[in-house]
Design a protein around this motif. Structure first.
Motif, PDB file in Angstrom:
ATOM      1  N   ALA A 291     -18.394  -6.026  -7.525  1.00 34.97           N
ATOM      2  CA  ALA A 291     -17.538  -4.988  -8.086  1.00 34.97           C
ATOM      3  C   ALA A 291     -17.765  -4.957  -9.599  1.00 34.97           C
ATOM      4  CB  ALA A 291     -16.083  -5.285  -7.767  1.00 34.97           C
ATOM      5  N   ARG A 310     -13.345   3.620  -3.020  1.00 33.09           N
ATOM      6  CA  ARG A 310     -11.910   3.689  -3.227  1.00 33.09           C
ATOM      7  C   ARG A 310     -11.260   2.474  -2.571  1.00 33.09           C
ATOM      8  NH1 ARG A 310      -9.944   7.755   0.032  1.00 33.09           N
ATOM      9  NH2 ARG A 310      -9.035   6.160   1.367  1.00 33.09           N
ATOM     10  N   VAL A 311     -10.397   1.789  -3.294  1.00 35.56           N
ATOM     11  CA  VAL A 311      -9.795   0.557  -2.787  1.00 35.56           C
ATOM     12  C   VAL A 311      -8.629   0.882  -1.854  1.00 35.56           C
ATOM     13  CG1 VAL A 311      -8.604  -1.558  -3.416  1.00 35.56           C
ATOM     14  CG2 VAL A 311     -10.422  -0.677  -4.878  1.00 35.56           C
ATOM     15  N   ASP A 312      -8.685   0.347  -0.636  1.00 37.41           N
ATOM     16  CA  ASP A 312      -7.620   0.575   0.336  1.00 37.41           C
ATOM     17  C   ASP A 312      -6.653  -0.615   0.431  1.00 37.41           C
ATOM     18  OD1 ASP A 312      -9.610   2.431   2.770  1.00 37.41           O
ATOM     19  OD2 ASP A 312      -8.321   3.098   1.114  1.00 37.41           O
ATOM     20  N   VAL A 314      -5.982  -4.809  -0.872  1.00 37.98           N
ATOM     21  CA  VAL A 314      -6.358  -5.927  -1.735  1.00 37.98           C
ATOM     22  C   VAL A 314      -5.800  -7.212  -1.129  1.00 37.98           C
ATOM     23  CG1 VAL A 314      -6.108  -6.950  -4.012  1.00 37.98           C
ATOM     24  CG2 VAL A 314      -6.347  -4.475  -3.772  1.00 37.98           C
ATOM     25  N   ILE A 323     -11.434  -7.244  -1.233  1.00 37.60           N
ATOM     26  CA  ILE A 323     -10.871  -5.909  -1.179  1.00 37.60           C
ATOM     27  C   ILE A 323     -11.559  -5.142  -0.057  1.00 37.60           C
ATOM     28  CG2 ILE A 323     -10.191  -5.786  -3.597  1.00 37.60           C
ATOM     29  CD1 ILE A 323     -12.769  -4.301  -4.168  1.00 37.60           C
ATOM     30  N   VAL A 325     -12.648  -1.546   1.006  1.00 40.43           N
ATOM     31  CA  VAL A 325     -12.874  -0.284   0.320  1.00 40.43           C
ATOM     32  C   VAL A 325     -13.419   0.767   1.284  1.00 40.43           C
ATOM     33  CG1 VAL A 325     -13.367  -1.465  -1.840  1.00 40.43           C
ATOM     34  CG2 VAL A 325     -15.235  -0.821  -0.308  1.00 40.43           C
ATOM     35  N   THR A 333     -16.043  -4.605   3.181  1.00 41.99           N
ATOM     36  CA  THR A 333     -15.282  -5.707   2.612  1.00 41.99           C
ATOM     37  C   THR A 333     -16.083  -6.246   1.443  1.00 41.99           C
ATOM     38  OG1 THR A 333     -14.715  -6.245   4.888  1.00 41.99           O
ATOM     39  CG2 THR A 333     -14.020  -7.787   3.207  1.00 41.99           C
ATOM     40  N   PRO A 342      -8.636  -5.137  -8.718  1.00 46.42           N
ATOM     41  CA  PRO A 342      -8.288  -3.732  -8.840  1.00 46.42           C
ATOM     42  C   PRO A 342      -7.003  -3.445  -8.078  1.00 46.42           C
ATOM     43  CG  PRO A 342     -10.029  -4.032  -7.222  1.00 46.42           C
ATOM     44  CD  PRO A 342      -9.766  -5.382  -7.814  1.00 46.42           C
ATOM     45  N   VAL A 344      -4.691  -0.884  -5.414  1.00 49.60           N
ATOM     46  CA  VAL A 344      -4.913   0.031  -4.301  1.00 49.60           C
ATOM     47  C   VAL A 344      -4.979   1.453  -4.834  1.00 49.60           C
ATOM     48  CG1 VAL A 344      -3.917   0.976  -2.196  1.00 49.60           C
ATOM     49  CG2 VAL A 344      -3.765  -1.471  -2.657  1.00 49.60           C
ATOM     50  N   ASP A 346      -7.468   2.600  -6.657  1.00 50.12           N
ATOM     51  CA  ASP A 346      -8.468   2.665  -7.714  1.00 50.12           C
ATOM     52  C   ASP A 346      -9.829   3.022  -7.124  1.00 50.12           C
ATOM     53  OD1 ASP A 346      -7.448  -0.115  -9.891  1.00 50.12           O
ATOM     54  OD2 ASP A 346      -6.657   1.920  -9.583  1.00 50.12           O
TER      55      ASP A 346
END
Lengths: 379, 285, 294
Positions: A291, A310-312, A314, A323, A325, A333, A342, A344, A346
């Protein structure tokens, strides 16, 4: 002391083939793991080696004696069961002495061996107790003790740690490993838990639907999975799988997933050239995705193995964090530094290391090439 | 219903219920015992006379008299017949039923479910249907008037139930125990003997009790298949003894007490095994 | 294959004995029913096809007997089984509660079950004796009757007391089955019902009873079949009388076969009884299957 050789071992239950043409050479003194999801045939295989199941085809050798027609009691094996299988109507001493009594060993001999094994396992103070008075961990030790006392050629273990709580399991794992180094006897160990497999085994045999998927050391199996199944099974969290094509981009052989591209490393290029233009499956471990700090967003979709995600979810887990994503509809993952998590929602740029890509043929599911340089998972 | 509320209704209904229940269950038995200790004269004139005169004369005549015409010797012989028949029946049906139960519990073979269902259904056939042919068969092989024909019949009555119960017990023993024994050094049969059998003891107790009680109680077959005291069992003997001493109720009742003492004692002391047995077979259907 | 052969070996003794005592006689009995065999009149069996069955259905000399006997058996069953159920249920609920000495009473209930059926009949016939019976003595002392009654002397009385004696003996069986089921109910459902506002009677109707259904069904079927087969208590208490008032199917068959020696005919009646019972079992299985499917 003996190794075990299996030649074309097959076991059928009616029409169902539980063990399918398994051939394996286990060295004397080796700690070998039979690993796989439930229903893969690992327990059936173990029971066949023990003689508790008759086999449909093939040969079993312990040492160099053919064991096909030999009953379990004559194979000089010892077995540890998942539910410990301690005789409830006998105390611990008698449980451990049972096998020896059946073989008409002298009372002195029995006494000596039982006390030795009990001392080794730290259960000497439990010898007079009944199994129902013992905790799970204690019962497990008694089961081990019963096996040790027999001084067999081979130890067979059927998921012995599954019924223990997490902390106890870690403890017992170490104890079993120590036991193995001390006794230097062949251990055949069945489990569905890959962490046990990776930490305890000299070699791992991965099974699925009765077929051997791969045989190798933990390192081999982790670094060079032979097919998609093994790649996804070994390693926690499991490897991310992507569908795509191999194309040429800017002169370099590239994995093209549609929404992003990853150029391949040199060794992979050698092995995968003939796949140019064809669909492939690519796998990459969460630890091989990096990342990037948010400032690197400028390189997004630049094709240099960089992807906007996009982070779903964490998941901080103490000294590591993961994370989950979303990249163009696919879920990945990624392992991240717990100190710079980050949030959620982001959007973070990710770099996928092209030399850490595992390529697989979509039809046969077999590996095309392994990664050359692979960050080894923390044990 | 948990003993939560202590309403007035409950306080009254409850002890009443228990009292009624006790009287209901015990009255005939208690009367039988009482009457057996009371002399004939009192029973005929005023059974509830107080203070009651107790005597053991009835029992004395039952056990001490020789061939003096009251038939006590036949009655005594019937006691032995019953003991013998019931004991042998119990042993044989335990033996045969438990190995059959083991096969159903542990071994794989074709027709398993159908066979089990069949054996269970068999129990519900009325005795009348088989009694006539069995009589003719029995007389053809000269087994009438012997213990053996009764043992044979009673065993076959007991087998389906025994098999069912033992199967349940064997199934409840984890296979890994037998496997452990086989790896430790037993043959399949050795594992059965040393591990499975000791752990199935309650099942054996329950079926043994049932088989014994049912065999002891059986009347119809005993009546038809025996006509002399070489083999007559207690139920038949009791019925004959009673009709022979029409108004000597005390003597009748003493015979009844003797016939019942064993089953009642067994039932009372082994009560929990009976409950276990009935429910294991019954409720699970 | 070794395993299967071993299994057959283990089951063989059971099958042999059951076969000899049940299967073979069942077939033999069928054969007998197609024969004319009266030990006094025609001592050798002669094949008469469905003649015996025809007698049962068409010849009034026999068909009325069979009909009446069947009716009596049905009456016996229809009255005794619900009676056992209700009394058994009441006692089971009683014994399910916590109270001091409960174990003692649970032992006590076994006594009727343990007593010999025959002895049961004998004690009852003594109690009901018209001249010396205790019932008469007690009732007269308490002023409930003026003269000693012949309790077993009337058709209704005889049937009634026979039912009573049989119910007395079989109630423990009911209690055990129902009680065992009651004990498996988790106690918090009653508390939940209480919280929901259900009173004692409602808790019984809407919680206890529905949960008891499987046990009740099983007990009902077992006892229905048992009541249909009743014999011992009839033999010893009334001998089928007075004037055939308690002559039920089993007794009728017994009398025809072993007193009148109409063996072929008796076999035919026995066979029809068997078929009727098989039908009852089938009906039960259908109900059971729809229960478990529901």
């Amino acid at each position: 002391m003996a190794g075990v050789t299996l030649k074309h071992l097959t076991k059928r239950f009616g029409k169902v083939v539980a063990v399918n043409d398994v051939s394996l050479e286990i060295e004397d003194g080796e700690f070998i793991i039979l690993l796989g999801p439930s229903g893969c045939g690992k327990s059936t295989l173990l029971y066949s080696i023990a003689g508790l199941e008759d086999i449909s085809d093939g040969e079993i050798y312990i040492g160099d004696r053919l064991m096909n027609r030999v009953p379990p009691k004559a194979r000089n094996i010892a077995m540890v069961f998942q539910d410990y299988a301690l005789y409830p109507h006998m105390n611990v001493y008698d449980n451990m002495a049972f096998g020896l009594k059946l073989r008409r060993a002298s009372k002195e001999e029995i006494d000596r061996r039982v006390h030795e094994a009990a001392a080794l396992l730290g259960i000497e103070h439990l010898l007079e107790r009944r199994p129902r008075e013992l905790s799970g961990g204690q019962r497990q030790r008694v089961a081990l003790g019963r096996a040790i006392v027999r001084e067999p050629d081979v130890f067979l273990m059927d998921e012995p740690l599954s019924n223990l709580d997490a902390i106890l399991r870690v403890q017992m794992r170490a104890e079993i490993s120590k036991l193995h180094s001390r006794l230097k006897t062949t251990f055949i160990y069945v489990t569905h838990d890959q962490i046990e497999a990776m930490t305890m085994g000299d070699r791992i045999v991965i099974l699925r639907d009765g077929l051997i998927q791969q045989v190798g050391t933990p390192e081999e199996v982790y670094a060079n999975p032979a097919n998609v199944f093994v790649a996804g099974f070994i390693g926690t969290p499991s490897m991310n799988m992507m569908q795509g094509h191999l194309t040429r981009h800017d002169g370099a052989l590239t994995f093209d997933a549609g929404s992003f591209r990853v150029p391949l490393g040199t060794a992979a290029v050698e092995r995968a050239t003939h796949y140019e233009g064809r669909p492939v499956i690519a796998g990459v471990r969460p630890s091989a995705i990096q990342a990037l700090p948010r400032g690197a967003a400028g390189d997004v979709a630049a094709g240099a193995g960089i992807v906007a995600a996009r982070v779903d979810v964490v998941e901080p887990m103490g000294d590591v964090a993961y994370i989950f994503v979303d990249v163009g509809g696919q879920s990945f993952t990624v392992r991240v530094d717990p100190l710079s998590l980050p949030r959620v929602g982001d959007v973070v740029p990710l770099r996928i290391d092209g030399s850490a890509l595992h390529l697989f043929d979509p039809e046969s599911q077999r590996a095309i090439s392994g990664a050359v340089r692979e960050p080894v998972a923390a044990r | 219903m948990s003993g939560h509320r202590h309403g007035l209704l409950r306080r009254i209904l409850f002890p009443l219920g228990v009292a009624f229940f006790t009287v209901f269950s015990l009255a005939p038995f208690v009367w039988m015992v009482y009457a057996s200790f009371v002399p004939k004269s009192q029973l005929l004139s005023d059974p509830f006379a107080l203070p009651p005169q107790f005597t053991i004369n009835n029992y004395y005549r039952l056990f001490a008299s020789a061939n003096d015409g009251i038939g006590a010797d036949n009655f005594r012989h019937a006691i032995i017949n019953s003991l013998g028949v019931c004991a042998v029946t119990t042993l044989i049906s335990l033996l045969i039923g438990s190995i059959g139960g083991y096969a159903f519990a542990r071994l794989r073979f074709g027709g398993k479910n159908a066979l089990l269902l069949f054996l269970l259904a068999i129990q519900f056939l009325p005795s009348v249907t088989v009694i006539i042919p069995m009589y003719r068969m029995g007389s053809a092989v000269h087994l009438l008037n012997t213990w053996w024909i009764l043992i044979f019949a009673y065993t076959s009555f007991a087998l389906p139930f025994t098999l069912w119960i033992m199967r349940g017990y064997f199934e409840s023993i984890p296979r890994s125990l037998e496997n452990a024994a086989r790896v430790d050094g037993c043959s399949r049969f050795g594992a059965f003997l040393r591990v499975v059998l000791p752990l199935s003891a309650p099942g054996f107790a329950a079926t043994a009790i049932f088989t014994f009680l049912n065999a002891w109680d059986e009347f119809f077959f005993a009546l038809i298949f025996t006509n002399n005291y070489a083999a007559k069992t207690l139920p038949v003997a009791l019925s004959e003894f009673t009709s022979r001493h029409t108004i000597d109720f005390g003597l009748q009742m003493s015979g009844g007490v003797v016939a019942n003492i064993l089953p009642v004692v067994i039932a009372l002391s082994m009560q929990r095994y009976i409950v276990r047995g009935l429910t294991a077979g019954g409720v699970k259907g | 294959m070794r395993e299967a052969n071993l299994a057959y070996l283990f089951i063989a003794p059971t099958l042999v004995i059951v076969g000899l005592v049940f299967i073979w006689p069942l077939l033999y009995s069928l054969w007998l029913s197609f024969n004319r065999l009266n030990l006094g009149v025609s001592p050798n069996p002669t094949w008469v096809w469905l003649h015996n069955y025809a007698l049962i259905f068409t010849d009034p000399a026999f068909s009325t007997d069979v009909w009446n006997t069947t009716v009596r058996t049905v009456i016996f069953t229809v009255i005794s089984v619900p009676a056992e159920l209700i009394i058994g249920l009441a006692f089971a609920l009683l014994l399910n509660e916590e109270f001091r000495g409960r174990t003692f009473f649970r032992s006590v209930m076994i006594v009727p079950y343990a007593m010999l059926t025959i002895s049961n009949g004998l004690v009852w016939s003594y109690i009901l004796d018209p001249t010396y019976g205790v019932l008469n003595v007690i009732l007269q002392r308490w002023g409930l009757i003026s003269n000693f009654q012949n309790w077993l002397g009337t058709p209704v009385g005889a049937m009634g007391w026979v039912i009573a004696a049989d119910v007395w003996k079989t109630v423990p069986f009911m209690i055990i089955i129902l009680l065992a089921s009651l004990q498996t109910f988790p106690t918090n459902i009653y508390k939940a019902a209480e919280v929901d506002g259900a009173g004692t009677i409602q808790r019984f109707w809407r919680v206890t009873l529905p949960m008891l259904r499987p046990a009740i069904l099983i007990a009902l079927v077992l006892r229905t079949l048992g009541a249909f087969r009743v014999y011992d208590i009839i033999y010893v208490l009334t001998g089928g009388g007075p004037a055939d008032a308690t002559n039920v199917l089993s007794y009728y068959i017994y009398a025809q076969a072993f007193i009148d020696f109409h063996i072929g005919y008796a076999s035919a009646v026995a066979y029809l009884t068997t078929i009727a019972m098989v039908l009852i079992i089938i009906v039960y299985l259908i109900i059971l299957r729809s229960e478990s499917a529901a």
